[in-house]
Design a protein around this motif. Structure first.
Motif, PDB file in Angstrom:
ATOM      1  N   ARG A  46       3.329   0.487   1.306  1.00  0.00           N
ATOM      2  CA  ARG A  46       2.957   1.603   2.185  1.00  0.00           C
ATOM      3  C   ARG A  46       1.466   1.882   2.099  1.00  0.00           C
ATOM      4  O   ARG A  46       0.881   1.893   1.022  1.00  0.00           O
ATOM      5  CB  ARG A  46       3.715   2.877   1.802  1.00  0.00           C
ATOM      6  CG  ARG A  46       5.195   2.756   1.938  1.00  0.00           C
ATOM      7  CD  ARG A  46       5.577   2.714   3.378  1.00  0.00           C
ATOM      8  NE  ARG A  46       7.033   2.690   3.495  1.00  0.00           N
ATOM      9  CZ  ARG A  46       7.656   2.296   4.565  1.00  0.00           C
ATOM     10  NH1 ARG A  46       6.997   1.896   5.610  1.00  0.00           N
ATOM     11  NH2 ARG A  46       8.963   2.290   4.596  1.00  0.00           N
ATOM     12  N   VAL A  64       2.301   2.951   8.567  1.00  0.00           N
ATOM     13  CA  VAL A  64       2.152   2.900   7.120  1.00  0.00           C
ATOM     14  C   VAL A  64       2.664   1.622   6.458  1.00  0.00           C
ATOM     15  O   VAL A  64       2.331   1.354   5.312  1.00  0.00           O
ATOM     16  CB  VAL A  64       2.817   4.119   6.433  1.00  0.00           C
ATOM     17  CG1 VAL A  64       2.119   5.402   6.852  1.00  0.00           C
ATOM     18  CG2 VAL A  64       4.297   4.182   6.724  1.00  0.00           C
ATOM     19  N   SER A  65       3.464   0.809   7.123  1.00  0.00           N
ATOM     20  CA  SER A  65       4.046  -0.377   6.498  1.00  0.00           C
ATOM     21  C   SER A  65       3.086  -1.562   6.521  1.00  0.00           C
ATOM     22  O   SER A  65       2.719  -2.052   7.585  1.00  0.00           O
ATOM     23  CB  SER A  65       5.347  -0.780   7.195  1.00  0.00           C
ATOM     24  OG  SER A  65       6.312   0.211   7.011  1.00  0.00           O
TER      25      SER A  65
END
Length: 104
Positions: A46, A64-65
């Motif tokens: 993340r 976020v990934s």
């Protein structure tokens, strides 16, 4: 005698070819094609969005990934020594980055 691994940090843009199942098949780096020679390892981390202060409109996607692959490769169809590539793709990016190379 102790064997040591040599690691080079690069953060260099690369082209990655994938199989129909979505796993890496080959990487083009520095004008050469490196073929995947072993089962790759895949995971996600993340992004620390609170530090980057990225903002986006609702529904714009996953911000976020961070996608990672660790693959063992060798030059083309040769029997050269295996090297380990760590690939990374940041959120909303289509560009893969070769984060590091380790001699294995």
């Amino acid at each position: 005698m102790t064997a040591t691994l040599s690691e080079t940090t690069l953060n260099a843009p690369v082209d990655v070819r994938f199989t129909a199942a979505g796993t890496p098949l080959a990487v083009r780096y520095d004008g050469r094609v490196w073929a995947v020679a072993a089962e790759p390892l895949h995971w996600f981390t993340r992004d620390s969005w609170w530090e980057t202060r990225r903002t986006a409109a609702r529904g714009s996607g996953d911000l976020v990934s961070i996608e990672h692959w660790r693959i063992q490769v060798r030059l083309g169809t040769s029997t050269s020594a295996l090297r380990t590539f760590h690939l990374r793709r940041d959120p909303l990016s289509q560009q893969w980055v070769l984060e590091s190379i380790t001699d294995s």
